[in-house]
Write an enzyme that holds these catalytic residues in place. Structure first.
Site, mmCIF file in Angstrom:
data_model
loop_
_atom_site.group_PDB
_atom_site.id
_atom_site.type_symbol
_atom_site.label_atom_id
_atom_site.label_comp_id
_atom_site.label_asym_id
_atom_site.label_seq_id
_atom_site.Cartn_x
_atom_site.Cartn_y
_atom_site.Cartn_z
ATOM 1 C CG ASP A 57 4.348 4.901 7.581
ATOM 2 O OD1 ASP A 57 4.559 6.042 7.158
ATOM 3 O OD2 ASP A 57 3.219 4.389 7.656
ATOM 4 C CG HIS A 230 0.300 6.337 7.141
ATOM 5 N ND1 HIS A 230 1.180 5.670 6.323
ATOM 6 C CD2 HIS A 230 -0.677 6.823 6.336
ATOM 7 C CE1 HIS A 230 0.754 5.758 5.081
ATOM 8 N NE2 HIS A 230 -0.371 6.450 5.055
#
Length: 415
Positions: A57, A230
């Site tokens: 990510d 994130h």
């Protein structure tokens, strides 16, 4: 792994060349309000024999530090709701199950009822309660319509629309088109999210509409009402140090975010020839000794309208963009049995010119076109040549008069 939704996970694939890890969306929160923290022990176990390829990510690969904890947001929401004198409306992602629990806890603590608004959030509420992720008392919940009968200081609405989506609950409330809820003077509206890249304009428009209605709007810019799901750079460093991959591909992010993650991976031991910033359609081939992008396959948006399916390169999308930009003009011509133009042409348009200006503009265009066709009348022309003359003449006229280039469509009818 830990993310902003329950039961998030990464994927580890055992292959003949070694282990391939795809992190999925993740962050490192050691004390999430719902779900488990990222399992470092399991990651270390998987990586014990080496990681051949890591795909990770990259959404916040530009941001230094850590992503933060939901516990901080829970306290901020508790404080804001406790100090609000009127109604409170909280907007978030429908998938932010932990955020629903935080708001429900604050509602119970401050003697308020919670109304969930927005189909996707209502559905997620039911599923999450059935699965045991949410622990909300039945007496805490109330329908949006029934909440209208309560005093303002006893109501919280939680709804979709944190990204300014035009058909979302909050957007319709802000424009006065929601069936059950409108925005009132002194409402407190908490937007518990950050704009996804590309949505900034929609979110700004939403906030402006809310403020115009008299609401007090709280965003991540003014209070700590959101932490993203994130990993930031320090968290990514932890993952790279733990897994120490041979090859690396950044995923999930804008190009600049992917670039930042590639640079970070190289800083932490990945050779620059083994870090690949791929774009849609790139095919990466990995062998025991080599890694390279070997081809590019067609990839991109697919547009569906009715039974039609088109990609961005097709003529349909190109033509629709032209129509959206400058509209179209239809030139109607009479044609006799010999294929010659008779009478004066007629012009109609759509999406090109305001109706108050159309009569004068179209009359002048017809005069110019008629003069050109009269000059050509003595020549032996095929109809396709007549159409080309019409397009050229009318397009040039409108370009000079309006600085726009509508699509010109000649149409003939036999007389």
């Amino acid at each position: 792994v830990c993310h902003s939704i329950p039961d998030a996970m990464g994927i580890a694939l055992r292959t003949p060349l070694g282990t391939v890890i795809h992190t999925g969306d993740f962050r490192l929160d050691n004390d999430p309000t719902i779900g488990e923290p990222t399992d470092f022990g399991r990651m270390a176990e998987i990586a014990a024999d080496g990681v051949f390829l890591l795909m990770a990510d990259s959404t916040y690969a530009e941001n230094e530090g850590y992503s933060g904890s939901d516990r901080e947001v829970a306290q901020t929401l508790h404080d804001i709701i406790g100090n609000a004198e009127g109604r409170v409306l909280v907007a978030s992602f429908a998938s932010q199950i932990a955020r629903i629990q935080m708001v429900a806890d604050a509602a119970e603590a401050h003697g308020r009822r919670l109304a969930i608004v927005g189909r996707s959030m209502v559905n997620n509420l039911k599923i999450s309660r059935d699965l045991g992720h949410l622990k909300i008392k039945d007496e805490t919940l109330i329908s949006a319509r029934d909440a209208l009968g309560l005093p303002d200081h006893r109501v919280i609405y939680m709804n979709t629309g944190a990204q300014g989506e035009p058909q979302s609950a909050l957007a319709r409330m802000a424009t006065g088109t929601h069936n059950d809820v409108d925005i009132r003077e002194d409402d407190t509206v908490i937007i518990s999210a950050t704009p996804i890249p590309g949505n900034e304009t929609s979110v700004n428009n939403l906030i402006n509409n809310l403020v115009e209605q008299g609401a007090h709007v709280v965003t991540h810019n003014t209070r700590n009402v959101h932490v993203h799901g994130h990993a930031a750079r320090e968290e990514l460093r932890v993952i790279h140090n733990l897994l120490q991959p041979r090859h690396f591909v950044p995923i999930h992010g804008e190009y600049r975010m992917l670039r930042a993650h590639v640079d970070l991976a190289i800083e932490h031991g990945v050779h620059q020839d083994d870090a690949f910033l791929l774009q849609d359609g790139d095919v990466l081939r990995l062998t025991e000794d080599t890694a390279e992008v070997v081809e590019k396959i067609p990839a991109g948006h697919v547009f569906i309208h009715g039974h039609g399916v088109w990609d961005e390169r097709g003529n349909v999308i190109v033509e629709r963009r032209l129509l959206a930009r400058d509209g179209f003009v239809t030139v109607i011509l009479g044609r006799d049995s010999n294929g010659k133009v008779v009478g004066r042409p007629k012009i109609v348009s759509s999406g090109f010119v305001h109706f108050l200006e159309a009569d004068t503009l179209f009359k002048d265009a017809i005069d110019e076109l008629t003069a050109v066709l009269d000059q050509e009348s003595g020549k032996s022309l095929q109809w396709n040549e007549v159409e080309a003359t019409v397009k050229k003449t009318v397009a040039r006229f409108f370009s000079q008069r309006t600085r726009r280039r509508p699509t010109i469509i000649p149409v003939a009818f036999d007389v």
